[in-house]
Design a protein around this motif. Structure first.
Motif, short mmCIF file in Angstrom:
data_model
loop_
_atom_site.label_atom_id
_atom_site.label_comp_id
_atom_site.label_asym_id
_atom_site.label_seq_id
_atom_site.Cartn_x
_atom_site.Cartn_y
_atom_site.Cartn_z
N UNK A 173 0.85 -1.19 0.00
CA UNK A 173 0.00 0.00 0.00
C UNK A 173 0.89 1.24 0.00
N UNK A 174 0.57 2.18 -0.88
CA UNK A 174 1.31 3.44 -0.93
C UNK A 174 0.39 4.57 -0.50
N UNK A 175 0.62 5.16 0.67
CA UNK A 175 -0.24 6.24 1.15
C UNK A 175 0.01 7.54 0.37
N UNK A 176 -0.88 8.48 0.50
CA UNK A 176 -0.71 9.78 -0.15
C UNK A 176 0.57 10.45 0.36
N UNK A 177 1.13 11.33 -0.47
CA UNK A 177 2.41 11.96 -0.15
C UNK A 177 2.36 12.71 1.19
N UNK A 178 1.22 13.31 1.50
CA UNK A 178 1.11 14.15 2.69
C UNK A 178 1.38 13.40 3.99
N UNK A 179 1.25 12.07 4.00
CA UNK A 179 1.46 11.32 5.25
C UNK A 179 2.61 10.33 5.17
N UNK A 180 3.35 10.32 4.07
CA UNK A 180 4.44 9.35 3.94
C UNK A 180 5.50 9.54 5.02
N UNK A 181 5.81 10.79 5.34
CA UNK A 181 6.78 11.04 6.39
C UNK A 181 6.25 10.60 7.74
N UNK A 221 9.12 16.54 9.01
CA UNK A 221 8.09 16.68 10.06
C UNK A 221 7.30 17.97 9.84
N UNK A 222 5.98 17.86 9.89
CA UNK A 222 5.11 19.02 9.69
C UNK A 222 4.68 19.61 11.03
N UNK A 223 4.07 20.78 10.96
CA UNK A 223 3.58 21.42 12.18
C UNK A 223 2.52 20.56 12.86
N UNK A 224 1.63 19.93 12.07
CA UNK A 224 0.61 19.08 12.66
C UNK A 224 1.23 17.85 13.30
N UNK A 225 2.25 17.28 12.67
CA UNK A 225 2.90 16.10 13.24
C UNK A 225 3.53 16.43 14.60
N UNK A 226 4.10 17.62 14.71
CA UNK A 226 4.68 18.05 15.99
C UNK A 226 3.58 18.23 17.04
N UNK A 227 2.46 18.83 16.61
CA UNK A 227 1.35 19.04 17.55
C UNK A 227 0.75 17.70 17.97
N UNK A 228 0.59 16.79 17.02
CA UNK A 228 0.09 15.45 17.32
C UNK A 228 1.01 14.76 18.33
#
Length: 322
Positions: free
Chosen positions: A167-175, A209-216
């Protein structure tokens, strides 16, 4: 303005370490994940994991997908396409198969007997709401690059290769999925193939790492008591990385088989319901329907009161039992 400050304060209070503790079960984890991590994310630009769809909460931890918000089109399973489900980014099948309990009785056996498995199953870092249909299609497949597969879910860019079991997820969540996978394999000392490592290391670099990933991470760490070190930068996965095993906090309980009350099979078999195990082969035999019941030598006999007790001790039923 006062109302806004009250709402923000109330939400932050719900993720305060003083009022939180790690969930003990998968069921509990789903409720906590909704209330303290994703409650305000149902209408966020990020959306759910695989397609970025928005959703509305239903019940304690469920949700209804807004297909129009992400251009989602059902591939096959309409009921699951309409609801959110909690995806284990690293599937329970994957980490379960590296535990002895799974070999003895599958997921149910692991939940009943293995505290480390229960911790993995309920680990909030590994959970994310997703479209139920994509969650089901992904199954226990590893993440990978999928080519030659036409769009399967409308405008959703996640792809599943059923033949290659990838399974290949969308680019936005690969990291995010890469760093979550690193965390799970590191914390619970799991073995990862070299091919999977190389792919996820590439995604980690390509999608920072995105801002949301840090907040999560901040919200989850307030409950779990620790961060994902691959998000905070404290650790970095490299070729040949040796998992630390920080989450192996308690050993799997091992039952020491007790010898049968009497040394002879003749006397043991007179007790109603006694199951005889062979401590040499770790195979058990039932009083009826198992031809080998009377053939276990006295020195190798171990008595059990039930099949579940035998299985908990690491024994399996003889293959010739009817």
């Amino acid at each position: 303005m006062k109302k806004l400050l009250y709402v923000v304060t109330l939400f932050l209070t719900t993720v305060s370490p003083a009022f939180s503790s790690p969930p003990a079960t998968f069921t509990e984890a789903k409720v906590i994940a909704k209330q303290k991590i994703y409650l305000d994310q149902a209408n966020s630009p990020m959306g759910e994991l695989y397609c970025g769809c928005k959703w509305t909460w239903v019940g304690k931890s469920g949700g209804r997908i807004d297909a129009k918000s992400c251009g989602y089109e059902t591939r096959q399973q309409q009921t699951r396409a309409e609801r959110t489900e909690w995806e284990h980014i690293v599937p329970a099948w994957t980490f379960g198969h590296q535990r002895q309990c799974w070999q003895s009785g599958g997921r149910e056996q692991c939940v009943d007997t293995d505290p480390v498995f229960r911790a993995m199953e309920a680990d909030l870092f590994n959970l994310y709401p997703s479209v139920g249909e994509v969650n089901g299609d992904r199954s226990n497949f590893n993440y990978g690059m999928v080519s030659g597969v036409a769009p399967q879910y409308g405008q959703c860019t996640t792809k599943v290769d059923f033949q290659q079991r990838a399974a290949e997820p969308r680019d936005e969540v690969k990291g995010l999925v890469a760093r979550t996978t690193f965390y799970m394999f590191d914390r619970y000392k799991l073995n990862m193939s070299r091919q999977q490592q190389q792919l996820l290391m590439a995604w980690d670099k390509q999608h920072p790492v995105t801002a949301w990933e840090k907040e999560r991470d901040r919200r989850i760490s307030a409950i779990m008591g620790h961060s994902n070190p691959f998000v905070t930068g404290q650790r970095s996965w490299t070729s040949g990385y040796k998992p630390a095993g920080d989450g192996i906090v308690s050993a799997v309980p091992v039952r020491t088989p007790q010898p049968a009350p009497t040394p002879t099979l003749a006397s043991a078999s007179t007790a109603t319901g006694v199951i005889v195990g062979n401590q040499k082969s770790h195979v058990y035999h039932l009083p009826s329907g198992c031809p080998g019941y009377a053939q276990v030598s006295a020195k190798n006999q171990v008595a059990f009161a039930s099949e579940s007790e035998a299985q908990a001790a690491g024994y399996r039923k003889a293959g010739n039992c009817k």
